[in-house]
Design an enzyme around this catalytic site. Structure first.
Site: not given
Ligand code: NAD
Length: 246
Positions: A16, A37, A58, A145, A148, A152, A182, A185, A206
């Site tokens: 996805q 996936d 996985d 974030r 995260y 990244k 978009d 998740s 934002r």
């Protein structure tokens, strides 16, 4: 003629969102796509698409990744797309959350690279590795974030190191840094908020262009980096964020 004719294109998180858009675009451009996936049910939506083979994988399981790599006889492009967005600051991030984010967002790309880089080298034909980062990384901070962004940023650093170390083997390594896209998740993160409509408007606000990206706008950058059109491009982070970071 497709821009990826004759290339074998392996990717994670293809069921996805951005990964799925990349799988579809790469196949349309002539690649033989091996779309993996962890979610076999959703991955089924890609079954039967010309040029796409699906494989449940996985990327957190090293043994499974090693077994999968053995089943791939040739590879030209590796796109490490799997990732997870932890919501919160330092104060919301316990050690388990920290480890999960680093394992999925960084270590899984390390695992995939450690099994596929030797294959690229053995083939002797070079190739392109594309790692999924984010503009929320070493490039830009965003509220809530914390881990995260740390993961990244690590992806960008890892990609530059790989690019330097394997440039002589004609392996190019770049990272992709989207703004807000978009995807299912993202929709899930909005739905989890007390006021999902406000959450959507906040995400849009934002973005300087006043809209979210669609996954295809990221996929076209990935296809460029996968193709020979980007043959002189390596070790770079590519921002595609609608101007969020300008
Ligand atoms: P998504 O989050 O909607 O889907 C992620 C996919 O990853 C799912 O199909 C899921 O099954 C798969 N996945 C999860 N754990 C896995 C595992 N252990 N092994 C294999 N697959 C696994 O997709 P998205 O929003 O397009 O995000 C994809 C990547 O893009 C992530 O790395 C994300 O951090 C990054 N990204 C997304 C955005 C955004 O706004 N959506 C922005 C910047 C970067």
């Amino acid at each position: 003629m497709g821009r990826l004719d004759g290339k074998v294109f392996v990717l994670s998180a293809a069921a996805q969102g951005i990964g799925k858009a990349v799988a579809l675009m790469a196949a349309k451009e002539g690649a033989r796509v091996i779309a993996t996936d962890v979610n076999g049910e959703v991955l089924k939506e890609l079954e039967g698409t010309p040029g796409i083979e699906t494989q449940v994988l996985d990327v957190l399981k090293k043994d499974d990744v090693e077994k999968f790599a053995k089943s791939v006889d040739k590879i030209d492009v590796l796109f490490n797309c799997a990732g997870f967005v932890h919501h919160g600051t330092l104060l919301d991030c316990d050690e388990k959350s920290w480890d999960f984010s680093f394992n999925l967002n960084v270590k899984s790309a390390y695992t995939m690279c450690s099994v596929f880089v030797p294959k690229f080298i053995a083939q002797g034909t070079g190739g392109s590795i594309i790692n999924m980062s984010s503009v929320v990384s070493s490039i830009k901070g965003a509220p809530n974030r914390f881990v995260y962004a740390a993961t990244k940023a690590a992806v960008i650093g890892m990609s530059k190191s790989l690019a330097v170390d394997f440039v002589d083997h004609k392996i190019r390594v770049n990272s992709v840094c989207p703004g807000t896209v978009d995807t299912p998740s993202l929709r899930g993160r909005m739905a989890a908020q007390a006021d999902p409509e406000k959450a959507l408007q906040d995400f849009i606000a934002r973005q300087k262009m006043g809209r979210l990206a669609n996954p295809e706008e990221i996929a076209s950058l990935v296809v460029y980096l996968a193709s020979d059109e980007s043959g002189f491009v390596t070790g770079q982070e590519f921002v595609v964020d609608g101007g969020w970071s300008m």
